[in-house]
Design an enzyme around this catalytic site. Sequence first.
Site, PDB file in Angstrom:
ATOM      1  N   ARG A 185      17.800 -15.035 -23.511  1.00  0.00           N
ATOM      2  CA  ARG A 185      18.609 -14.343 -24.514  1.00  0.00           C
ATOM      3  C   ARG A 185      19.745 -13.582 -23.823  1.00  0.00           C
ATOM      4  O   ARG A 185      20.877 -13.550 -24.293  1.00  0.00           O
ATOM      5  CB  ARG A 185      17.740 -13.362 -25.321  1.00  0.00           C
ATOM      6  CG  ARG A 185      16.687 -14.013 -26.200  1.00  0.00           C
ATOM      7  CD  ARG A 185      17.291 -14.829 -27.329  1.00  0.00           C
ATOM      8  NE  ARG A 185      18.244 -14.068 -28.113  1.00  0.00           N
ATOM      9  CZ  ARG A 185      17.918 -13.247 -29.118  1.00  0.00           C
ATOM     10  NH1 ARG A 185      16.670 -13.089 -29.471  1.00  0.00           N
ATOM     11  NH2 ARG A 185      18.849 -12.601 -29.800  1.00  0.00           N
ATOM     12  N   ASP A 223       7.110 -19.748 -34.954  1.00  0.00           N
ATOM     13  CA  ASP A 223       7.613 -18.387 -35.214  1.00  0.00           C
ATOM     14  C   ASP A 223       6.690 -17.781 -36.273  1.00  0.00           C
ATOM     15  O   ASP A 223       5.863 -18.494 -36.870  1.00  0.00           O
ATOM     16  CB  ASP A 223       9.077 -18.473 -35.702  1.00  0.00           C
ATOM     17  CG  ASP A 223       9.704 -17.111 -36.018  1.00  0.00           C
ATOM     18  OD1 ASP A 223       9.178 -16.086 -35.551  1.00  0.00           O
ATOM     19  OD2 ASP A 223      10.721 -17.079 -36.743  1.00  0.00           O
ATOM     20  N   GLN A 281      19.578 -16.765 -30.916  1.00  0.00           N
ATOM     21  CA  GLN A 281      18.267 -17.262 -30.491  1.00  0.00           C
ATOM     22  C   GLN A 281      18.366 -18.748 -30.150  1.00  0.00           C
ATOM     23  O   GLN A 281      17.844 -19.200 -29.124  1.00  0.00           O
ATOM     24  CB  GLN A 281      17.250 -17.037 -31.626  1.00  0.00           C
ATOM     25  CG  GLN A 281      15.842 -17.479 -31.291  1.00  0.00           C
ATOM     26  CD  GLN A 281      15.207 -16.624 -30.217  1.00  0.00           C
ATOM     27  OE1 GLN A 281      15.174 -15.400 -30.335  1.00  0.00           O
ATOM     28  NE2 GLN A 281      14.693 -17.238 -29.166  1.00  0.00           N
ATOM     29  N   CYS A 285      10.195 -17.504 -30.479  1.00  0.00           N
ATOM     30  CA  CYS A 285      11.293 -16.540 -30.319  1.00  0.00           C
ATOM     31  C   CYS A 285      10.762 -15.137 -30.027  1.00  0.00           C
ATOM     32  O   CYS A 285      11.486 -14.310 -29.484  1.00  0.00           O
ATOM     33  CB  CYS A 285      12.149 -16.533 -31.578  1.00  0.00           C
ATOM     34  SG  CYS A 285      11.208 -16.142 -33.059  1.00  0.00           S
ATOM     35  N   HIS A 333      19.623 -17.428 -37.005  1.00  0.00           N
ATOM     36  CA  HIS A 333      19.510 -16.612 -35.796  1.00  0.00           C
ATOM     37  C   HIS A 333      20.199 -17.399 -34.673  1.00  0.00           C
ATOM     38  O   HIS A 333      19.556 -17.931 -33.771  1.00  0.00           O
ATOM     39  CB  HIS A 333      18.032 -16.360 -35.482  1.00  0.00           C
ATOM     40  CG  HIS A 333      17.770 -15.243 -34.519  1.00  0.00           C
ATOM     41  ND1 HIS A 333      18.788 -14.511 -33.930  1.00  0.00           N
ATOM     42  CD2 HIS A 333      16.609 -14.713 -34.041  1.00  0.00           C
ATOM     43  CE1 HIS A 333      18.251 -13.597 -33.126  1.00  0.00           C
ATOM     44  NE2 HIS A 333      16.927 -13.704 -33.178  1.00  0.00           N
ATOM     45  N   ARG A 391      22.539  -7.158 -37.094  1.00  0.00           N
ATOM     46  CA  ARG A 391      21.274  -7.710 -37.587  1.00  0.00           C
ATOM     47  C   ARG A 391      21.073  -7.176 -38.997  1.00  0.00           C
ATOM     48  O   ARG A 391      20.858  -5.973 -39.197  1.00  0.00           O
ATOM     49  CB  ARG A 391      20.114  -7.297 -36.681  1.00  0.00           C
ATOM     50  CG  ARG A 391      18.780  -7.608 -37.303  1.00  0.00           C
ATOM     51  CD  ARG A 391      17.631  -7.554 -36.348  1.00  0.00           C
ATOM     52  NE  ARG A 391      17.644  -8.683 -35.438  1.00  0.00           N
ATOM     53  CZ  ARG A 391      16.602  -9.084 -34.712  1.00  0.00           C
ATOM     54  NH1 ARG A 391      15.454  -8.436 -34.804  1.00  0.00           N
ATOM     55  NH2 ARG A 391      16.692 -10.109 -33.913  1.00  0.00           N
TER      56      ARG A 391
END
Length: 299
Positions: free
Chosen positions: A285, A216, A129, A256, A126, A99
């Site tokens: 996830r 988001d 995700q 998310c 992402h 990340r």
Amino acid sequence: MNLLTIKDMPDDVMKEVINKAIELKKEGNRNRDDLEGKVLISLYEKPSTRTRISFETAIYNLGGRSIVMDFKSSQISRGETMADTARVLSRYGHVVSARLFRQTTLEELAKSASVPVINALTDLEHPCQALADMQTVIEYGKEKGKLVYIGDSANNVANSLMLAAARYGMHVVLCSPSHFPPKDEYVEAARKTGAKVDVESDPKKAVAGADVIYTDVWISMGMESQSEERVKQFAPYQLNGELLKLAKPDCIVLHCLPAHRGAEITDEVLDGENAKSVWDQAENRMWAQEALLLKLLKE
Ligand code: CP
Ligand code: NVA
């Protein structure tokens, strides 16, 4: 194989991983030995709750092991290059997830790694995700419907999602203020799949008849200096009860997480019936990453 972006992940591989995730969840076996002896090394330059813990549980469920290293406590913070870090970590682990603030840093890492590298979120995408997002959409039977992304439609989550949803033939609508448009290259790539992809700055028009509404945060990690301006500009794009009423009654809400309650989404919506899907999405996830780890390490 790496997973650096959804854009570069072939359509059939993406769908195979999502189908496998659905299958793994149905089986529900959290004590497998498929990846016994395999080590996942995860690098974190920014905070995480879901990604870190879902990756760790995923590799444990498959019989493997996990090591997490944050930048601050590593030699990266004292200037060791990503290339050298990648070379060394490849000698210890079988797969590396990272990340990072910048996609370019991830590419640097991947270039010198000799094991698969997974994007655990960068400024650009992402992808993990998006795998869990589409798993959730399919589980709710909405993959042929209208998906509206409302808020910062140029962010990492939106980029990966619009492409993944378009590949299933969903009608994708990206809704944000006209001076915060989605990224052209992603809209073009999504349209190239043949799906209908609309850009709409009016939230009411956008959500009319929606099957899925996704939002988001307005201020992604690394954008903190733009907070004041963004809060002002995105305020009319809040997902609240009034807006949700314009969607189909059985519309599912996706986020998310982490959510900034009272900003991009209200308590009323996030704690309501239509948003039960958010918690399935968070759980997914783990299943989606199990499927991904199997794809990268078992073949
Ligand atoms: N959705 C997501 O990636 O959450 P974290 O930032 O907690 O990992
Ligand atoms: N767009 C958000 C996603 C967090 C999971 C961010 O980058 O901060």
